[in-house]
Design a protein around this motif. Structure first.
Motif, mmCIF file in Angstrom:
data_model
loop_
_atom_site.group_PDB
_atom_site.id
_atom_site.type_symbol
_atom_site.label_atom_id
_atom_site.label_comp_id
_atom_site.label_asym_id
_atom_site.label_seq_id
_atom_site.Cartn_x
_atom_site.Cartn_y
_atom_site.Cartn_z
ATOM 1 N N GLU A 290 -10.274 -4.497 -2.900
ATOM 2 C CA GLU A 290 -9.483 -3.296 -3.170
ATOM 3 C C GLU A 290 -8.652 -3.389 -4.449
ATOM 4 N N LEU A 291 -8.369 -4.613 -4.895
ATOM 5 C CA LEU A 291 -7.590 -4.746 -6.126
ATOM 6 C C LEU A 291 -8.421 -4.350 -7.349
ATOM 7 N N MET B 25 3.987 -7.577 -5.732
ATOM 8 C CA MET B 25 3.828 -8.216 -4.417
ATOM 9 C C MET B 25 2.532 -9.012 -4.293
ATOM 10 N N ILE B 26 1.594 -8.791 -5.204
ATOM 11 C CA ILE B 26 0.247 -9.343 -5.047
ATOM 12 C C ILE B 26 0.249 -10.856 -4.899
ATOM 13 N N ASP B 27 0.988 -11.548 -5.753
ATOM 14 C CA ASP B 27 0.994 -13.019 -5.702
ATOM 15 C C ASP B 27 1.520 -13.533 -4.368
ATOM 16 N N ASP B 28 2.568 -12.879 -3.849
ATOM 17 C CA ASP B 28 3.120 -13.305 -2.550
ATOM 18 C C ASP B 28 2.136 -13.048 -1.414
ATOM 19 N N ILE B 29 1.412 -11.933 -1.503
ATOM 20 C CA ILE B 29 0.406 -11.611 -0.481
ATOM 21 C C ILE B 29 -0.684 -12.677 -0.482
ATOM 22 N N LYS C 142 0.821 -1.218 0.000
ATOM 23 C CA LYS C 142 0.000 0.000 0.000
ATOM 24 C C LYS C 142 0.850 1.261 0.000
ATOM 25 N N GLU C 143 2.022 1.154 0.626
ATOM 26 C CA GLU C 143 2.900 2.325 0.731
ATOM 27 C C GLU C 143 3.862 2.440 -0.456
ATOM 28 N N SER C 144 3.892 1.424 -1.301
ATOM 29 C CA SER C 144 4.819 1.402 -2.434
ATOM 30 C C SER C 144 4.163 1.996 -3.680
ATOM 31 N N ASN C 145 4.986 2.252 -4.698
ATOM 32 C CA ASN C 145 4.409 2.714 -5.960
ATOM 33 C C ASN C 145 3.644 1.565 -6.621
ATOM 34 N N LYS C 146 2.753 1.892 -7.526
ATOM 35 C CA LYS C 146 1.845 0.900 -8.110
ATOM 36 C C LYS C 146 2.588 -0.245 -8.792
#
Length: 232
Positions: A141-142, A110-114, A100-104
């Motif tokens: 939210e995605l 990171m999405i797959d790891d999350i 959330k704090e990183s650039n898009k």
């Protein structure tokens, strides 16, 4: 004789270490994290693979929103004990907050790891409520183009119903509220109140009235009802 002497000399050290841990643990539970942290760090120097110390340090870093530091501890935990669902859940949570704090562009990577961290928590503990809530929020939210989906959010909400009716209704309410279906959300929050009567259920309904439906008097009445029912 040498063994006896070793035991005699070790006993005070073990007592000291345990005393330090208990002191740090007490400070942690009092939310005095700044005081607990250096004690836990000293313990970790002596016992670098102590699971509980690592988890407390991860929780302290997470509480201060130092996501990268928290991830370091949770990553170590999930490698030391890969069978513990909560370690994967906490790692995924910190990774999500970091995203959330990183650039898009970085966040997308990171999405797959999350997802896999939360899914692993559920695989290890089929009754893991928090991991399902995390996946619901993630899919809400995605953006659709990168996997966001109301249908997938409902999938985990349906699973919550099988574990906890209250969480099931709260999650249905959350999904409806996210898509501005306020009457549907209201109905689900009311059902959660009827079944469990938890503070969270009342708060969700009050927040809906106040922040989304422009009905502050109803919100006030909901909270007053909760307080009246829970008078000691």
């Amino acid at each position: 004789m040498k063994l006896i002497l070793k035991i005699i000399f070790l006993l005070p050290l073990m007592g000291f270490s345990q005393s330090d841990f208990e002191k740090a643990e007490k400070l942690f539970h009092q939310s005095k994290h700044a005081l607990a942290k250096p004690i836990f760090e000293n313990i970790l120097k002596e016992k670098p693979s102590d699971l509980k110390t690592l988890e407390y340090l991860g929780d302290i870093e997470g509480a201060s929103k130092a996501w990268t530091n928290a991830m370091f501890y949770y990553d170590k935990l999930r490698k030391l004990k890969p069978s513990e669902a909560n370690y994967h859940y906490k790692y995924g949570g910190c990774l999500g907050m970091k995203a959330k704090e990183s650039n898009k562009f970085k966040a997308l990577g990171m999405i797959d790891d999350i997802k896999s961290s939360f899914e692993k928590a559920i695989q290890l503990n089929p009754n893991h409520i928090e991991a399902r809530w995390a996946l619901i929020e993630l899919y809400l939210e995605l953006p659709g183009i990168v996997g966001g989906s109301e249908k997938k959010a409902h999938k985990y909400s349906d699973e919550l119903f099988k574990i906890s009716l209250v969480d099931g209704y709260l999650s249905k309410g959350r999904i409806a509220e996210y898509f501005n279906r306020y009457k549907e959300a209201e109905s689900n929050y009311k059902k959660a109140i009827e079944i469990g009567g938890s503070k969270t259920s009342y708060q969700k309904l009050a927040n809906l009235y106040k922040n989304k439906m422009n009905q502050p008097e109803k919100a006030k009445l909901v909270l007053e009802t909760y307080q009246e029912k829970n008078k000691s």
